[in-house]
Design an enzyme around this catalytic site. Structure first.
Site, PDB file in Angstrom:
ATOM      1  N   ARG A 147       0.957  -1.225   0.034  1.00 56.56           N
ATOM      2  CA  ARG A 147      -0.062   0.090   0.036  1.00 56.56           C
ATOM      3  C   ARG A 147       0.851   1.184   0.247  1.00 56.56           C
ATOM      4  O   ARG A 147       0.580   2.348  -0.607  1.00 56.56           O
ATOM      5  CB  ARG A 147      -1.072  -0.003   1.209  1.00 56.56           C
ATOM      6  CG  ARG A 147      -1.910   1.231   1.212  1.00 56.56           C
ATOM      7  CD  ARG A 147      -2.867   0.825   2.279  1.00 56.56           C
ATOM      8  NE  ARG A 147      -3.729   2.117   2.329  1.00 56.56           N
ATOM      9  CZ  ARG A 147      -3.780   2.995   3.527  1.00 56.56           C
ATOM     10  NH1 ARG A 147      -3.026   2.656   4.643  1.00 56.56           N
ATOM     11  NH2 ARG A 147      -4.622   3.929   3.713  1.00 56.56           N
ATOM     12  N   HIS A 169       0.793   4.209  -2.643  1.00 54.28           N
ATOM     13  CA  HIS A 169       0.459   5.578  -2.205  1.00 54.28           C
ATOM     14  C   HIS A 169       1.596   6.585  -3.002  1.00 54.28           C
ATOM     15  O   HIS A 169       1.384   7.640  -3.025  1.00 54.28           O
ATOM     16  CB  HIS A 169       0.228   5.445  -0.987  1.00 54.28           C
ATOM     17  CG  HIS A 169      -1.205   5.184  -0.315  1.00 54.28           C
ATOM     18  ND1 HIS A 169      -1.908   5.758   0.307  1.00 54.28           N
ATOM     19  CD2 HIS A 169      -2.178   4.277  -1.340  1.00 54.28           C
ATOM     20  CE1 HIS A 169      -3.132   5.153   0.304  1.00 54.28           C
ATOM     21  NE2 HIS A 169      -3.283   4.504  -0.294  1.00 54.28           N
ATOM     22  N   ASP A 184       8.676   8.135  -6.145  1.00 57.30           N
ATOM     23  CA  ASP A 184       9.935   9.025  -5.501  1.00 57.30           C
ATOM     24  C   ASP A 184      10.313   9.106  -4.097  1.00 57.30           C
ATOM     25  O   ASP A 184      11.121   9.732  -3.685  1.00 57.30           O
ATOM     26  CB  ASP A 184       9.802  10.308  -6.222  1.00 57.30           C
ATOM     27  CG  ASP A 184       8.672  11.265  -5.361  1.00 57.30           C
ATOM     28  OD1 ASP A 184       7.962  10.513  -4.764  1.00 57.30           O
ATOM     29  OD2 ASP A 184       8.832  12.455  -5.520  1.00 57.30           O
ATOM     30  N   ASN A 210      -3.148   8.850   4.457  1.00 57.01           N
ATOM     31  CA  ASN A 210      -1.762   8.271   4.575  1.00 57.01           C
ATOM     32  C   ASN A 210      -1.576   8.130   6.020  1.00 57.01           C
ATOM     33  O   ASN A 210      -0.592   7.356   6.469  1.00 57.01           O
ATOM     34  CB  ASN A 210      -0.735   8.888   4.050  1.00 57.01           C
ATOM     35  CG  ASN A 210      -0.713   8.565   2.525  1.00 57.01           C
ATOM     36  OD1 ASN A 210      -1.094   7.693   1.899  1.00 57.01           O
ATOM     37  ND2 ASN A 210      -0.001   9.431   1.640  1.00 57.01           N
ATOM     38  N   PRO A 234      -6.650   7.762  -5.306  1.00 55.15           N
ATOM     39  CA  PRO A 234      -8.077   7.355  -5.603  1.00 55.15           C
ATOM     40  C   PRO A 234      -8.723   6.541  -4.173  1.00 55.15           C
ATOM     41  O   PRO A 234      -8.019   6.149  -3.337  1.00 55.15           O
ATOM     42  CB  PRO A 234      -7.818   5.796  -6.577  1.00 55.15           C
ATOM     43  CG  PRO A 234      -6.448   5.417  -6.146  1.00 55.15           C
ATOM     44  CD  PRO A 234      -5.742   6.726  -5.917  1.00 55.15           C
ATOM     45  N   HIS A 294      -6.132  -5.494  -2.867  1.00 52.60           N
ATOM     46  CA  HIS A 294      -6.896  -5.431  -1.962  1.00 52.60           C
ATOM     47  C   HIS A 294      -7.154  -6.904  -1.288  1.00 52.60           C
ATOM     48  O   HIS A 294      -7.827  -7.229  -0.347  1.00 52.60           O
ATOM     49  CB  HIS A 294      -8.303  -4.877  -2.386  1.00 52.60           C
ATOM     50  CG  HIS A 294      -8.359  -3.482  -2.467  1.00 52.60           C
ATOM     51  ND1 HIS A 294      -9.217  -2.710  -2.857  1.00 52.60           N
ATOM     52  CD2 HIS A 294      -7.302  -2.672  -1.966  1.00 52.60           C
ATOM     53  CE1 HIS A 294      -9.134  -1.474  -2.875  1.00 52.60           C
ATOM     54  NE2 HIS A 294      -7.782  -1.167  -2.243  1.00 52.60           N
TER      55      HIS A 294
END
Length: 316
Positions: A60, A64, A72, A91, A158, A188
C-alpha cells in the site's frame, strides 16, 4: 491502498511528472550494489515473520507513493508541521516505515549513496507480494528520490468511495489503463480496512437506502456490527478478504458475490470491460498474477525524483 483515501485534485505537475520509464533498467545496480535485492528481501521477510501486517502495509505504501509525484519515495519523508504526504488523511494509517529504514541502513553500510529509497520501496512491495504467495516480477531499477512531500497532494489518491469514472480518470492521468485499474485493485486481497473506508455503504447510503443495495445483506449486517454508526473504536475495521494474509484471487470472487468492501471495488462491475476482467481474474489466478505483475511494473515506472537520499526520512 486499503484504507480511507481522499478526493482527487488534478494539478498541472501531473503532466510533467508522470512519464514512464525514466531511464530505468533491470541491471542498474549490477556493478554498484549487486546484493541490494537480496538484502531488501531478507529485511522484509524478517519483519513479516514478526508482524503479519507488514506485507500489505508495504504494498500500500508503494502504491500511495507512486500515485503522488511518481515513485519517488516522497511518502517516506517526515515533516516538522504535519505537512508531508504521510500526514495526509489517506496516509495516516500507513505503517511499517521502519522496514524501509532497516533495509536502507544495511544497504548504505555496503553501498553508500547508490540505492534510492524509491527503489528500496519498490523492491519491498514486490517481496511483500511474493512472501504472501503472489507473483514475482523483475522490478525496473534506477528511480530517484524526490525532495517535495505535501499532505495536500494526497487528495489525488483514488478513494474507496470512487465510482468507475473517477477511478478511470485517476488511473489514466498516470498512464494506467482499465486493465491496470482492475489488476492493481487486486492488491486488496491482502490487508485490513478501517471502518471509515466503507462506512458510506452501511450507514446513510443515500436518501432511499440506509445500506448500499449492491452490498450482500449478510456482509452488511456483519459490517454494521463491527462499525456501528457512532463508532468510537479508533482501530475498528475488518480484513480485506477472509484470506487477508494470502495473495490470491479471492478478492475478485467476492466482488462477483457482492461481498467486496469498498464502493470502488463494487464499481468494477459497473463497466463492461472492467466487469469482464473481474470475471477473468476470478476464474484464473494465473491470469490475475500475470496482469498484476505487468501492471506493477508499469505503475512502478512512473518516476519523478532528483536524488539518492542518505536517510529515507529526510532530503539530502
Amino acid at each position: 491502498m486499503s484504507s480511507s483515501s481522499a478526493l482527487i485534485l488534478f494539478s498541472s505537475f501531473l503532466i510533467f511528472s508522470f512519464s514512464h520509464g525514466n531511464a530505468l533498467s533491470s541491471n542498474y545496480y549490477e556493478n554498484t550494489c549487486s546484493q541490494v535485492e537480496d538484502i531488501v528481501k531478507q529485511v522484509v521477510t524478517e519483519a513479516s515473520k514478526k508482524d503479519k501486517t507488514v506485507p500489505a502495509a508495504l504494498l500500500r505504501m508503494h502504491f500511495h507513493d507512486c500515485f503522488i509525484r511518481g515513485c519517488d519515495a516522497s511518502v517516506l519523508l517526515n515533516s516538522k508541521k504535519n505537512s508531508a504526504e504521510k500526514d495526509g488523511p489517506p496516509n495516516v494509517s500507513l505503517h511499517a516505515f521502519y522496514v524501509i529504514d532497516n533495509a536502507k541502513k544495511v544497504i548504505e553500510a555496503l553501498c553508500p549513496g547508490i540505492v534510492s529509497c524509491a527503489d528500496i520501496l519498490a523492491f519491498a512491495a514486490r517481496d511483500s507480494v511474493v512472501i504472501s504467495g503472489g507473483p514475482f516480477w523483475d522490478v525496473p531499477k534506477g528511480r530517484r528520490d524526490g525532495r517535495t512531500s505535501q499532505a495536500s497532494e494526497t487528495r489525488q489518491l483514488p478513494a474507496p468511495t470512487f465510482n468507475i469514472n473517477q477511478l478511470q480518470q485517476t488511473f489514466s492521468q498516470r498512464g494506467l489503463s482499465l486493465e491496470d485499474l482492475v489488476a492493481l485493485s487486486g492488491g486488496h486481497t491482502i490487508g485490513f480496512s478501517h471502518c471509515s473506508s466503507f462506512s458510506n455503504r452501511i450507514h446513510n447510503f443515500n436518501t432511499t437506502h440506509d445500506v448500499d443495495p449492491t452490498l450482500h445483506p449478510s456482509l452488511a449486517a456483519t459490517l454494521k456490527g463491527i462499525c456501528p454508526l457512532k463508532n468510537r473504536a479508533k482501530n475498528a475495521g475488518t480484513a480485506m478478504d477472509p484470506s487477508s494474509t494470502t495473495f490470491d484471487n479471492t478478492y475478485y470472487k467476492l466482488i462477483l458475490q457482492n461481498k467486496s468492501l469498498f464502493s470502488s471495488d463494487q464499481a468494477l462491475l459497473s463497466n463492461p470491460k472492467t466487469k469482464s476482467l473481474v470475471s477473468d481474474f476470478a476464474s484464473s489466478k494465473e491470469a490475475f498474477f500475470k496482469a498484476f505483475a505487468n501492471s506493477m511494473i508499469k505503475m512502478s515506472s512512473i518516476n519523478g525524483g532528483q536524488e539518492v537520499r542518505k536517510d529515507c526520512r529526510v532530503v539530502n
